[in-house]
Every structure is written in structure tokens, then in C-alpha cells.
Design a protein around this motif. Sequence first.
Motif: not given
Length: 240
Positions: A55-80
Motif C-alpha cells: 500500500f505504501h509503495a503505491g501511495a508513494r508513487c501516487h504522491i510523486m505523480a499527483q500532488p494535492p491541488v485543493a486547499w485541504t488535505l481532506d480532498a487528497y484521498p479522492v485522487s488516490f
Amino acid sequence: MRGWLETGNPDYVVDFGDAAQPGLNVYLNNYRTQLLHCLDRAFPHTRTWLGSDRFHAGARCHIMAQPPVAWTLDAYPVSFAAEVGTLFPDDLVAHELAELELALSDAQTAADRLPLSRDMFTHLDWEQVSLTHASGGQVLRHTSNAAEIWSALSRAEISPVPKTAKAPIDILVWRSDWAPCFRIVDADEAEIFMQMNPALRFVDICAQLEQKHGEEAGIARAGLLLARWADDEAVSVSAT
């Protein structure tokens, strides 16, 4: 600095000089760790299912590919959640587990709507009433037994073997009494709930059920569904 945090590309911070590198690395590590913790909290059962390392390996790949775009981290799980199927293409249920966890999280924080109750039945003009989803209500369509696996994981039980469903499974998610919940719905309910955005008149619900089941059986079915929705707090009377 933003480019450095999002990509780790040293070209973005070359002007800071070598002396700044240790501090920059601290910022970069804190940034990525915060996002990783955000995804950990949002998808605990998906992480358990996949295993923390995977899970963490995939999450790190996602973090590098898609940084947050919203003002709150509550929205970040949507893209993952949208990318889980791509990150773990060999897993039959991971993307639907993540989708369900995201929907339950969204239901938890959704705007309040007063649920329909049986006490309201005698006070409403059913010729005029329109119904809509309860707080956080939505319908998910799954092709695997992800919901069954989620339930087993939530009870710390041995998960069933993943399998593809013989027919699509429709799952209603909503919030009842401050708790997010879900259940599998049959074809009648799924069709009705999918039309409740923004709202559906109760007389139209009755007409649909009459057309499908006949007049007497359709009306009986409408009454049974209405009672269940009230008991489950699964619908709200529309204000429009």
C-alpha cells in the motif's frame, strides 16, 4: 520550493546552495510523510488488504505523480481512490475497497439532512412529496465482493476469497445517526436511488414500481421500501 516538494527535482532549488540541502530534505520528507499519513487514515482497510508495504509503495508513487491541488488535505484521498485500480492492476477488489472507504468517509462529513421518519408519514402530502438521499447518500456499483471483504476487515475477521460477482452489485452509502453505513440494494432500490439527484417524486416512484410489478404489487412494494428507508434513515424529504 513548491516544485521541489512536488517532484524532488534538485534543479528547482539549485539557487539555494549546498548548505540548504539538509533543511530542504527535511521539508521534503515531512511533506511526503504528511501525505502518506493522510492516505493511511483514509484507507485503513484497503491498506490491510494490500499489506502495508505494498500500500505504501503505491501511495508513494501516487504522491510523486499527483500532488494535492485543493486547499485541504481532506480532498487528497479522492485522487488516490481513483488511481488504485491503476496502481494495483492485479488486485480484483482493491479499487472497490478504496471507493467504498472514500464514500463512507464522505458520508461522515457530508452536510446534514433531516432524515424521513415514520412520524412524518401522516403529516406529508404524498401527492407532492419528493425524496432525496440522506446525508452523504450515493450508490456505488461494484463487480466484486469488496463490500463483503470490507465488512470482514472491519470486524477483524478472516476475509473471504475475492471473486467477481455474477451480476453488478449496487451499494447504497449514507449516514444514519451520525454513523456512515452501507448496504446492498436490489434492482428496484438501485434504480430509484440513482434518480434521487437531486430528488424524485414519491408518486413517480410508485408509478415506476407499478409498471414493473403491477398496480397492487407495485403499491405494496412502494410502502415496504418507504418504511425501510424511514427505519434506516436512508432518505430525506427534498426542500425543493
